[in-house]
Write a protein that holds these residues in place. Structure first.
Motif, PDB file in Angstrom:
ATOM      1  N   MET A  37       2.395   9.423 -19.171  1.00 10.58           N
ATOM      2  CA  MET A  37       2.869   8.677 -18.373  1.00 10.58           C
ATOM      3  C   MET A  37       1.880   6.897 -18.946  1.00 10.58           C
ATOM      4  SD  MET A  37       2.904   9.644 -14.693  1.00 10.58           S
ATOM      5  CE  MET A  37       1.396  10.847 -14.767  1.00 10.58           C
ATOM      6  N   ASN A  38       1.124   7.365 -19.042  1.00 13.58           N
ATOM      7  CA  ASN A  38      -0.249   6.243 -19.637  1.00 13.58           C
ATOM      8  C   ASN A  38       0.934   5.678 -20.174  1.00 13.58           C
ATOM      9  OD1 ASN A  38      -1.932   5.439 -17.918  1.00 13.58           O
ATOM     10  ND2 ASN A  38      -2.197   7.636 -17.796  1.00 13.58           N
ATOM     11  N   ILE A  39       1.940   6.342 -21.816  1.00 12.19           N
ATOM     12  CA  ILE A  39       1.922   5.178 -23.086  1.00 12.19           C
ATOM     13  C   ILE A  39       2.889   4.627 -21.657  1.00 12.19           C
ATOM     14  CG2 ILE A  39       3.827   5.791 -24.730  1.00 12.19           C
ATOM     15  CD1 ILE A  39       1.190   8.461 -25.561  1.00 12.19           C
ATOM     16  N   GLY A  40       4.469   5.230 -22.077  1.00 15.02           N
ATOM     17  CA  GLY A  40       5.309   4.929 -20.639  1.00 15.02           C
ATOM     18  C   GLY A  40       5.091   3.219 -19.909  1.00 15.02           C
TER      19      GLY A  40
ATOM     20  N   LEU B 167       6.627   4.835 -17.139  1.00 19.25           N
ATOM     21  CA  LEU B 167       7.430   3.384 -17.291  1.00 19.25           C
ATOM     22  C   LEU B 167       7.967   2.621 -16.228  1.00 19.25           C
ATOM     23  CD1 LEU B 167       9.391   0.988 -18.827  1.00 19.25           C
ATOM     24  CD2 LEU B 167      10.658   2.425 -19.371  1.00 19.25           C
ATOM     25  N   ALA B 168       8.739   4.346 -15.192  1.00 25.12           N
ATOM     26  CA  ALA B 168       9.016   4.116 -13.908  1.00 25.12           C
ATOM     27  C   ALA B 168       8.652   3.227 -12.533  1.00 25.12           C
ATOM     28  CB  ALA B 168       9.919   4.265 -13.718  1.00 25.12           C
ATOM     29  N   LEU B 169       7.594   3.831 -12.642  1.00 24.02           N
ATOM     30  CA  LEU B 169       6.319   3.831 -12.128  1.00 24.02           C
ATOM     31  C   LEU B 169       5.533   2.631 -12.021  1.00 24.02           C
ATOM     32  CD1 LEU B 169       5.241   7.988 -11.349  1.00 24.02           C
ATOM     33  CD2 LEU B 169       6.419   6.365 -10.051  1.00 24.02           C
ATOM     34  N   TYR B 170       5.097   2.576 -13.080  1.00 27.13           N
ATOM     35  CA  TYR B 170       4.016   1.729 -13.044  1.00 27.13           C
ATOM     36  C   TYR B 170       3.978   0.476 -14.366  1.00 27.13           C
ATOM     37  CZ  TYR B 170       1.361   4.196 -10.369  1.00 27.13           C
ATOM     38  OH  TYR B 170       0.735   5.064  -9.551  1.00 27.13           O
TER      39      TYR B 170
ATOM     40  N   ALA C 281      -4.154  -1.419 -15.693  1.00 28.23           N
ATOM     41  CA  ALA C 281      -4.073  -1.755 -14.099  1.00 28.23           C
ATOM     42  C   ALA C 281      -4.519  -3.608 -14.570  1.00 28.23           C
ATOM     43  CB  ALA C 281      -5.031  -0.535 -14.372  1.00 28.23           C
ATOM     44  N   VAL C 282      -5.266  -3.812 -15.623  1.00 27.84           N
ATOM     45  CA  VAL C 282      -5.333  -5.553 -15.847  1.00 27.84           C
ATOM     46  C   VAL C 282      -3.884  -5.746 -16.674  1.00 27.84           C
ATOM     47  CG1 VAL C 282      -7.858  -4.881 -15.315  1.00 27.84           C
ATOM     48  CG2 VAL C 282      -6.637  -4.645 -17.651  1.00 27.84           C
ATOM     49  N   GLY C 283      -3.326  -5.592 -16.455  1.00 32.72           N
ATOM     50  CA  GLY C 283      -2.081  -6.066 -16.893  1.00 32.72           C
ATOM     51  C   GLY C 283      -2.154  -6.365 -18.217  1.00 32.72           C
ATOM     52  N   ALA C 284      -2.582  -5.263 -19.207  1.00 34.11           N
ATOM     53  CA  ALA C 284      -2.792  -5.858 -20.377  1.00 34.11           C
ATOM     54  C   ALA C 284      -2.344  -4.532 -21.844  1.00 34.11           C
ATOM     55  CB  ALA C 284      -4.518  -6.066 -21.388  1.00 34.11           C
TER      56      ALA C 284
ATOM     57  N   SER D  72       1.276  -0.839   0.165  1.00 31.28           N
ATOM     58  CA  SER D  72      -0.260  -0.254  -0.341  1.00 31.28           C
ATOM     59  C   SER D  72       0.631   1.492   0.043  1.00 31.28           C
ATOM     60  CB  SER D  72      -0.740  -0.007   0.735  1.00 31.28           C
ATOM     61  OG  SER D  72      -1.605   1.385   1.384  1.00 31.28           O
ATOM     62  N   ASN D  73       1.589   1.166   0.816  1.00 36.74           N
ATOM     63  CA  ASN D  73       2.699   2.199   0.664  1.00 36.74           C
ATOM     64  C   ASN D  73       3.465   2.783  -0.406  1.00 36.74           C
ATOM     65  OD1 ASN D  73       2.164   3.098   3.325  1.00 36.74           O
ATOM     66  ND2 ASN D  73       3.650   1.999   4.516  1.00 36.74           N
ATOM     67  N   ALA D  74       3.397   1.465  -0.894  1.00 42.06           N
ATOM     68  CA  ALA D  74       5.210   1.693  -2.471  1.00 42.06           C
ATOM     69  C   ALA D  74       3.690   1.919  -3.150  1.00 42.06           C
ATOM     70  CB  ALA D  74       5.098   0.560  -2.328  1.00 42.06           C
ATOM     71  N   GLU D  75       2.824   2.046  -3.529  1.00 40.15           N
ATOM     72  CA  GLU D  75       1.498   2.270  -4.499  1.00 40.15           C
ATOM     73  C   GLU D  75       1.507   4.388  -4.031  1.00 40.15           C
ATOM     74  OE1 GLU D  75      -0.618   1.344  -6.699  1.00 40.15           O
ATOM     75  OE2 GLU D  75       0.576  -0.931  -7.128  1.00 40.15           O
ATOM     76  N   PHE D  76       0.652   4.067  -3.039  1.00 36.34           N
ATOM     77  CA  PHE D  76       0.387   5.583  -2.219  1.00 36.34           C
ATOM     78  C   PHE D  76       2.339   6.550  -3.155  1.00 36.34           C
ATOM     79  CE2 PHE D  76      -2.598   4.426   0.408  1.00 36.34           C
ATOM     80  CZ  PHE D  76      -3.636   5.499  -0.126  1.00 36.34           C
ATOM     81  N   LEU D  77       2.968   6.635  -2.967  1.00 33.88           N
ATOM     82  CA  LEU D  77       4.692   6.665  -3.593  1.00 33.88           C
ATOM     83  C   LEU D  77       4.257   6.632  -4.890  1.00 33.88           C
ATOM     84  CD1 LEU D  77       7.557   7.707  -2.796  1.00 33.88           C
ATOM     85  CD2 LEU D  77       8.135   5.429  -3.245  1.00 33.88           C
ATOM     86  N   ARG D  78       3.580   5.770  -5.633  1.00 34.30           N
ATOM     87  CA  ARG D  78       3.875   6.250  -6.784  1.00 34.30           C
ATOM     88  C   ARG D  78       3.524   6.530  -7.601  1.00 34.30           C
ATOM     89  NH1 ARG D  78       5.632   0.121  -6.784  1.00 34.30           N
ATOM     90  NH2 ARG D  78       2.759  -0.502  -6.999  1.00 34.30           N
TER      91      ARG D  78
END
Length: 525
Positions: free
Chosen positions: A59-62, A351-354, A143-146, A16-22
């Motif tokens: 960011m979403n493209i990355g 890319l780095a975050l997600y 989010a669903v890994g597609a 949860s902490n990692a998600e909030f950090l990202r």
């Protein structure tokens, strides 16, 4: 509460902490873009909001699209996740800034007719709606890994917002049909070419009894072919935006680089094979370094080519605001350096975050990859784009790369099942209960090269017909031979998830963009 539950709670808290950090880092980047855009010439509330949406889209493209470039290298363990993220981030940004181009088409792929847009204000609303809808769809897919096509996302969004703004007649439905065709053409081409390369490698190297001798002959050729293909691809899809390079010159330039690569590698490979064992792991080691270079070059080309998906609509909005009052919608828009910077940084940060989630899907959650299989996927991705672009075929680099992963997976599955059937056939043609004879034949069969295997099976069948063998296995044993020994090496649930995401990308982003356009127009009016 026992220790196991406490450990579970601690792990959940860390996640949860990692998600909030990202999330926090992503929000900070968008806020920084909002602040900077407020200091630019022609700054307005519309420009500031558009810049924020552009940063979100980048960011979403990355997070999603870049996985195709590095996923196979990570899945094959040629690169670690950290190394892949670093290489992709640096080369994506470099490609966007160095070779991203000075102008970009305001209407992506000519999907709608700008002459039918009422005025510049409507055009700005349309672009903002398209940008936000495409970004939201990419976020959902990540989010669903597609892994989905960012180009299809932005095309669908522009189509939906365009129809909402100007009616059904504004769209070029022939272009829409072409894009729909790419849902089938791209993955099939990618799968076919990747499978063809893998079968070629297996037949000429790993199916040979002396794999090292085969590697001395074939590895320099394969790596030189990769250097040729990737150099030509980089010239056509990256450097062509800096200096004009024709297709013929790109192919000839790539051929020269390929020839030099062969001349350098031939003695190095010969020397290295003398220090290796005669097994598959040794052969795989030859492809590690080429895959690292491939990841870097693919990322550079992707940054130069696909940055337009993130900043094209934003550049169009900036251009429209700059020329507000002229009454015309420009077909092309110049790209200010700060807009290009948003695209480059946003792709790298996303890319780095997600990025790891989709990278894992492409690299390891569809089928198991090694360096040879990853090489085949990389070759498929580049070669298919080069050939298809010259033939005018509609293709998506995302669909090609993921199709390549499925292609090598299904070929492995077919070959494994076929080998198991051969083993069962060998058992059927040996005396019932004579395990020693079966084991001896199988041991010799396993060590033989592919031609010798064929000869051994042929001889076995001839001997059986001539009744030179004593009694064979029982009827029950023979009946079992008719059942194909199925080994599923490709995860079927991933096929359904990814195919569904591909098919609904254009309509989903179009519907979302139309809704957002009506909402923005309602607020503005």
């Amino acid at each position: 509460m026992d220790l196991e539950h406490i450990n579970g709670i601690e792990k959940a808290a860390k996640r949860s902490n990692a998600e909030f950090l990202r999330l926090g880092i992503g929000v900070l980047f968008v806020l920084a873009v909002l602040f900077y855009s407020s200091t630019t010439p022609h700054a307005s509330a519309v420009l500031i909001v558009a810049a924020g949406i552009g940063a979100y889209m980048a960011m979403n493209i990355g997070a999603n699209d870049v996985a195709n470039n590095v996923g196979p290298a990570v899945g094959s363990k040629a690169l670690t996740m950290g190394g892949a993220l670093l290489i992709a981030a640096v080369f994506e940004a470099a490609g966007a800034i160095i070779a991203g181009g000075e102008v970009v088409g305001t209407i992506r792929n000519g999907i709608i007719n700008p002459a039918l847009i009422a005025d510049q204000a409507t055009f700005i609303w349309l672009m903002m709606a398209a940008l936000l809808a495409a970004a939201l769809w990419l976020n959902i897919a990540t989010a669903v890994g597609a892994p989905v096509s960012t180009t299809h996302s932005i095309v669908g969004a522009i189509l939906g917002a365009g129809v909402a703004a100007g009616g059904m007649g504004i769209a070029d439905w022939g272009k829409v049909a072409t894009i729909a065709a790419s849902w089938v053409v791209s993955p099939l081409l990618g799968a076919g070419i990747a499978a063809m390369f893998l079968y070629f490698i297996k037949r000429n190297i790993t199916y040979q009894s002396d794999m090292l001798a085969a590697a001395r002959r074939m590895v320099p050729v394969l790596v030189a072919l990769m250097a040729w293909t990737f150099s030509s691809y980089l010239m056509l899809k990256g450097l062509n935006r800096i200096i004009e390079i024709s297709f013929v010159h790109a192919i000839l330039g790539g051929a020269v680089i390929g020839a030099v690569t062969y001349a350098v590698l031939k003695p190095l490979v010969t020397r290295k094979t003398s220090q290796l064992d005669n097994n598959k792991q040794a052969i795989n080691s030859f492809f590690t370094l080429p895959l690292i270079f491939a990841a870097a070059l693919l990322s550079f080309a992707h940054g130069s080519n696909d940055v337009a998906n993130a900043i094209g609509p934003l550049a169009a909005i900036v251009d429209a605001l700059t020329h507000m009052g002229s009454g015309e919608v420009a077909q092309k828009a110049s790209i200010p350096l700060w807009v290009m910077g948003i695209g480059a940084l946003g792709i790298s940060i996303g890319l780095a975050l997600y990025g790891p989630k989709v990278i894992r899907t492409v690299g390891s959650e569809i089928t198991e990859l090694d360096q040879m299989r990853a090489y085949c996927i990389a070759m498929s991705a580049t070669l298919t784009v080069i050939v298809a672009s010259q033939l005018g075929l509609p293709v998506s680099s995302t669909h090609i790369a993921v199709g390549g992963v499925f292609g090598v997976g299904f070929l492995r599955e077919y070959l494994k099942n076929r080998y198991e059937m051969m083993v069962q056939e060998i058992k059927a043609h040996h005396p019932e209960g004579d395990q020693a004879a079966i084991d001896a034949f199988l041991s010799k069969f396993k060590e033989a090269d592919i031609d010798e295997k064929g000869a051994m099976l042929k001889d076995l069948k001839i001997r059986a017909k001539q009744q030179l063998d004593p009694a064979h296995f029982s009827k029950i044993e023979r009946k079992n031979l008719k059942k194909v020994y199925r080994k599923e090496l490709v995860k079927r649930e991933q096929i359904l998830k990814i195919a569904a995401a591909w098919v609904i990308t254009v309509p989903a982003s179009a519907v979302m963009a139309a809704g957002i356009f009506f909402m923005i127009r309602g607020i503005s009016i």
